[in-house]
Design an enzyme around this catalytic site. Structure first.
Site, PDB file in Angstrom:
ATOM      1  N   HIS A  12      22.655  -3.678 -27.523  1.00  0.00           N
ATOM      2  CA  HIS A  12      22.281  -4.678 -28.518  1.00  0.00           C
ATOM      3  C   HIS A  12      20.762  -4.818 -28.629  1.00  0.00           C
ATOM      4  O   HIS A  12      20.004  -4.460 -27.710  1.00  0.00           O
ATOM      5  CB  HIS A  12      22.906  -6.029 -28.183  1.00  0.00           C
ATOM      6  CG  HIS A  12      22.425  -6.590 -26.875  1.00  0.00           C
ATOM      7  ND1 HIS A  12      21.183  -7.181 -26.715  1.00  0.00           N
ATOM      8  CD2 HIS A  12      23.023  -6.656 -25.661  1.00  0.00           C
ATOM      9  CE1 HIS A  12      21.038  -7.581 -25.474  1.00  0.00           C
ATOM     10  NE2 HIS A  12      22.141  -7.272 -24.804  1.00  0.00           N
TER      11      HIS A  12
ATOM     12  N   GLU B 182      29.381  -7.954 -20.987  1.00  0.00           N
ATOM     13  CA  GLU B 182      28.427  -7.614 -19.934  1.00  0.00           C
ATOM     14  C   GLU B 182      28.954  -8.042 -18.567  1.00  0.00           C
ATOM     15  O   GLU B 182      29.885  -8.855 -18.451  1.00  0.00           O
ATOM     16  CB  GLU B 182      27.083  -8.287 -20.252  1.00  0.00           C
ATOM     17  CG  GLU B 182      25.956  -8.010 -19.271  1.00  0.00           C
ATOM     18  CD  GLU B 182      25.582  -6.538 -19.102  1.00  0.00           C
ATOM     19  OE1 GLU B 182      26.454  -5.765 -18.633  1.00  0.00           O
ATOM     20  OE2 GLU B 182      24.428  -6.168 -19.394  1.00  0.00           O
TER      21      GLU B 182
END
Length: 202
Positions: free
Chosen positions: A11, A82
């Site tokens: 990202h 994550e």
């Protein structure tokens, strides 16, 4: 051996990534810089025919994916979140080392979070899904720095802890594929905005 290739996109920048804070399950958006980085990724993928696109459900990954706008659509996969950093969430490594000298996510117990092998198991499950859904052609995954580093390690048949060898900058593109009998890294940390040409599979 599958001939499929998997594009791996971390990202774009967030306020916490800019500051070096461990950002696991905290759901924070991209900065304006991060949005610009994500738009640049669409130029990186120009000319790629994508069979499937996958994203972590966390907003920083989803927003990156939505700005890239893969033509094949986008599928959310909860396994792509994550690493859960537990009590270390929101801290920088130097801050954690004020309490625990030489502390690292790769070498120390993650209190109230996930072990590196638990993250590796999630990466394995995603690779199994990708292999089943894209036996040939190209796919792309939008996710997070440590998770994707572990995914790269597991793609290559390395222990999950060897993800520490693959430091991914925000909004860079890496490419996983195969060469003869081996799964390989075709590109690593390619800066978004420059065209990434699909390599020969020979």
């Amino acid at each position: 051996m599958s001939s499929a290739q998997l594009l791996v996109i971390r990202h774009g920048q967030t306020e916490w990534s800019r500051m070096g804070k461990h950002t696991g399950r905290t759901d924070i958006p991209l900065t304006d810089v991060g949005r610009d980085e994500a738009r640049a990724a669409s130029r990186t993928l120009a000319g790629w025919n994508l069979e499937r696109a996958y994203s972590s459900p966390l907003i920083r990954a989803r927003e990156t994916a939505e700005l890239v706008r893969p033509a094949c659509g986008l599928e959310i996969d909860d396994r792509l979140v994550e690493w859960d950093y537990g009590v270390y969430e929101g801290e920088t490594t130097p801050e954690s080392r004020e309490r625990i000298p030489d502390w690292s996510v790769w070498t120390h117990e993650i209190i109230d979070g996930e072990s590196v092998d638990e993250v590796g198991a999630r990466a394995d499950a995603f690779i199994e899904r990708f292999d089943a859904e894209v036996p040939d052609g190209n796919g792309v995954v939008f996710a997070h720095g440590h998770f994707l580093a572990i995914l790269i390690a597991r793609w290559c048949g390395l222990p999950a802890v060897e993800g520490r060898r693959f430091a991914l900058a925000t909004a860079t593109v890496s490419l996983l594929g195969s060469h003869r009998e081996d799964r390989v890294i075709r590109a690593l940390n390619h800066r978004c905005g420059d065209a990434l040409d699909p390599p020969s599979r020979t």
